[in-house]
Design a protein around this motif. Structure first.
Motif, PDB file in Angstrom:
ATOM      1  N   PHE A  76       0.856  -1.187   0.000  1.00  0.00           N
ATOM      2  CA  PHE A  76       0.000   0.000   0.000  1.00  0.00           C
ATOM      3  C   PHE A  76       0.894   1.239   0.000  1.00  0.00           C
ATOM      4  O   PHE A  76       2.001   1.214   0.542  1.00  0.00           O
ATOM      5  CB  PHE A  76      -0.872   0.050   1.268  1.00  0.00           C
ATOM      6  N   PRO A 226      -5.678   2.165  -5.664  1.00  0.00           N
ATOM      7  CA  PRO A 226      -6.399   3.240  -4.972  1.00  0.00           C
ATOM      8  C   PRO A 226      -7.856   3.333  -5.409  1.00  0.00           C
ATOM      9  O   PRO A 226      -8.196   3.041  -6.560  1.00  0.00           O
ATOM     10  CB  PRO A 226      -5.627   4.499  -5.387  1.00  0.00           C
ATOM     11  N   PHE A 329      -5.437   6.268  -0.823  1.00  0.00           N
ATOM     12  CA  PHE A 329      -4.862   5.436   0.227  1.00  0.00           C
ATOM     13  C   PHE A 329      -4.908   6.193   1.542  1.00  0.00           C
ATOM     14  O   PHE A 329      -4.650   7.395   1.590  1.00  0.00           O
ATOM     15  CB  PHE A 329      -3.410   5.056  -0.085  1.00  0.00           C
ATOM     16  N   ASN A 348      -7.194   1.155   1.211  1.00  0.00           N
ATOM     17  CA  ASN A 348      -7.130   1.664  -0.160  1.00  0.00           C
ATOM     18  C   ASN A 348      -8.324   2.524  -0.549  1.00  0.00           C
ATOM     19  O   ASN A 348      -8.790   2.511  -1.680  1.00  0.00           O
ATOM     20  CB  ASN A 348      -6.891   0.538  -1.170  1.00  0.00           C
TER      21      ASN A 348
END
Length: 511
Positions: A76, A226, A329, A348
């Motif tokens: 992430f 995202p 994010f 996300n």
């Protein structure tokens, strides 16, 4: 094989013991239920305690509808949680005697300037890391500034930028100053910020899936995508290149790697697995309050900022925390050094569920609170969403209908420029206009006529949403400038880029 089985059994037993004695038996189900409340496609949670990893688990999908599940190794983007990593890297240089926290920026980057020569002369590395220079968000977290420019080129433009507050007068959050602090590394050590982090922090810590560039990120597998809540639903959005702002928010990582980062912060700070990376003295400097942050009530717990860490008190314990939010994010990291507890949540899409998870975990270890933090934050969010939507409706209703631009649209076409913010270009597009920033086709917006000579820029990248701009005529009736109102922080991005109570308007002169 027998030893491996025994090790796995011990690990399983310890995890079960932890869940039963510290967290509610339904903790996983509670997270999954909350994830669905917030419509978060995917998230992961990591917890460390007393020098050990006690929780690392993924929930949901990397990309909505993909059925490709998140796990503890899913990458992430952690956005501004990168700031305490940049501070730690500089701590290594302090240990080596290459810099000190009180060094003037111009001792190491002689060409750097602010608009005010005195501020240029006095600004230190510590000032840059503690958000007390007075230079605001500039473009905030939504638009990447001067997309294809180098870090040095972005920093060069700072000399033309206005201050939001007087120098060292108050806490004014600023991403570009962390890029400035990160550039101290190549000017003193010779390695780029990216290479230095890999060689001096990530590899020694075993953070083997942590990267700092888009190219490295896209070469990996098991990567989250995202998303954003737009027009009533969660949708995937475009991933953008933030490399030139890396020290402020460019790190990409996993729960397994971030658990190791938290372990290095706790216990004997600066050490992991018996290996010393940063001295305890510099870790203390990074973790201690450096700058007072505003509080609303004289009896509230203290609020301050260290070097890349927000610092607060909760249940009479010191808490170090930082969030990160960019391009769909959201990351949340909380450390409670007194009880050697660390929590990290990566998601996300934008949300406040990560805060709820973190407080639920802190309560589980500290006791004394039976609040369901998800219910608290989710109800708060719903009420705020309705209030912000009402404010947006008022703006929309104030639009003057049936008005027209002063001139034929072709008269607005041209190149406009600002010393601080570079070049923008207005072009015809069909029967309307469009605007392009910094020669970047990814930063184009359709100019939708709002009223009179005011237009709404509706970005092609739907994640950027929409902002307002206005053309200005001179006394001869010719277009001489445009004002673009950058939204530095929306009141609630789930509603839209506006309404906002934090904007900055820059004038671009027609060339």
């Amino acid at each position: 094989m027998k030893k491996l089985f025994i090790s796995l059994f011990i690990c399983l037993v310890s995890t079960i013991a932890f869940s039963q004695s510290q967290l509610p038996d339904n903790f996983d189900e509670w997270i999954e239920s909350g994830r669905k409340d917030w419509q978060i496609p995917g998230l992961a949670v990591g917890i460390v305690k007393d020098g050990k990893v006690v929780y690392a688990k993924g929930f949901g999908e990397k990309q909505l509808g993909s059925k490709d599940l998140v796990d503890a190794n899913t990458v992430f983007s952690i956005a501004s949680v990168s700031k305490n990593i940049t501070a730690a890297a500089l701590g290594i240089l302090v240990d080596e005697g290459l810099i000190s926290w009180g060094d003037k920026i111009t001792d190491h980057i002689p060409w750097f300037q602010f608009k005010d020569p005195w501020v240029t002369k006095e600004t230190t590395i510590r000032d840059a890391l503690t958000h007390q220079i007075g230079l605001g968000r500039i473009l905030g977290n939504r638009l990447q500034f001067m997309t294809s420019s180098s870090r040095d080129e972005v920093l060069y433009r700072v000399r033309y930028m206005d201050f939001e507050k007087p120098f060292r007068s108050s806490f004014v959050y600023n991403n570009v100053m962390y890029s400035l602090a990160g550039q101290i590394i190549p000017y003193t050590d010779g390695r780029s910020w990216d290479d230095f982090l890999q060689q001096r922090l990530f590899k020694p810590l075993g953070m083997n899936r942590t990267t700092t560039t888009l190219k490295e990120l896209m070469a990996q597998d098991n990567v989250a995508y995202p998303h954003q809540f737009i027009n009533g639903k969660i949708v995937p959005i475009q991933r953008r290149n933030w490399d030139n702002a890396g020290p402020a928010g460019g790190v990409n990582s996993t729960i397994n790697d971030l658990n190791r980062w938290m372990l290095m912060q706790l216990g004997t700070p600066g050490m992991l697995d018996g290996k010393r990376l940063i001295s305890e003295k510099q870790m203390n400097e990074i973790h201690k309050p450096q700058m007072i942050r505003p509080i609303y009530d004289a009896l509230d717990s203290q609020a301050s900022y260290g070097l890349g860490w927000n610092i607060l008190d909760y249940q009479n314990k010191r808490v170090l925390t930082h969030g990160g939010a960019t391009d769909g994010f959201n990351t949340f990291m909380y450390l409670v050094p007194e009880i050697e507890l660390g929590i990290v949540v990566v998601t996300n899409t934008f949300n406040n569920f990560g805060t709820a998870i973190s407080y639920q975990v802190m309560d589980a270890f500290m006791g004394g609170n039976t609040k369901d933090w998800n219910t608290h934050y989710f109800n708060q969010y719903k009420n705020y969403f309705n209030a912000v939507q009402n404010e947006r409706n008022k703006i929309d209703e104030s639009r003057v209908k049936n008005s027209s631009p002063s001139l034929d649209l072709s008269k607005y076409v041209g190149v406009y420029e600002s010393k601080a913010y570079g070049k923008v270009e207005v072009m015809l597009q069909g029967k309307g206009l469009k605007i392009r920033f910094w020669d970047d086709k990814n930063l184009e917006a359709k100019l939708e006529h709002w009223h009179y000579d005011t237009f709404r820029a509706v970005w092609n990248n739907i994640a950027l949403r929409e902002e307002f701009m206005q053309f200005h005529l001179n006394k001869k009736g010719n277009v001489e400038a445009l004002d673009f109102e950058f939204v530095l922080r929306p009141m609630l991005l789930q509603v839209g880029a506006y309404p906002s109570n934090y904007t900055y308007t820059e004038r671009f002169l027609k060339q």
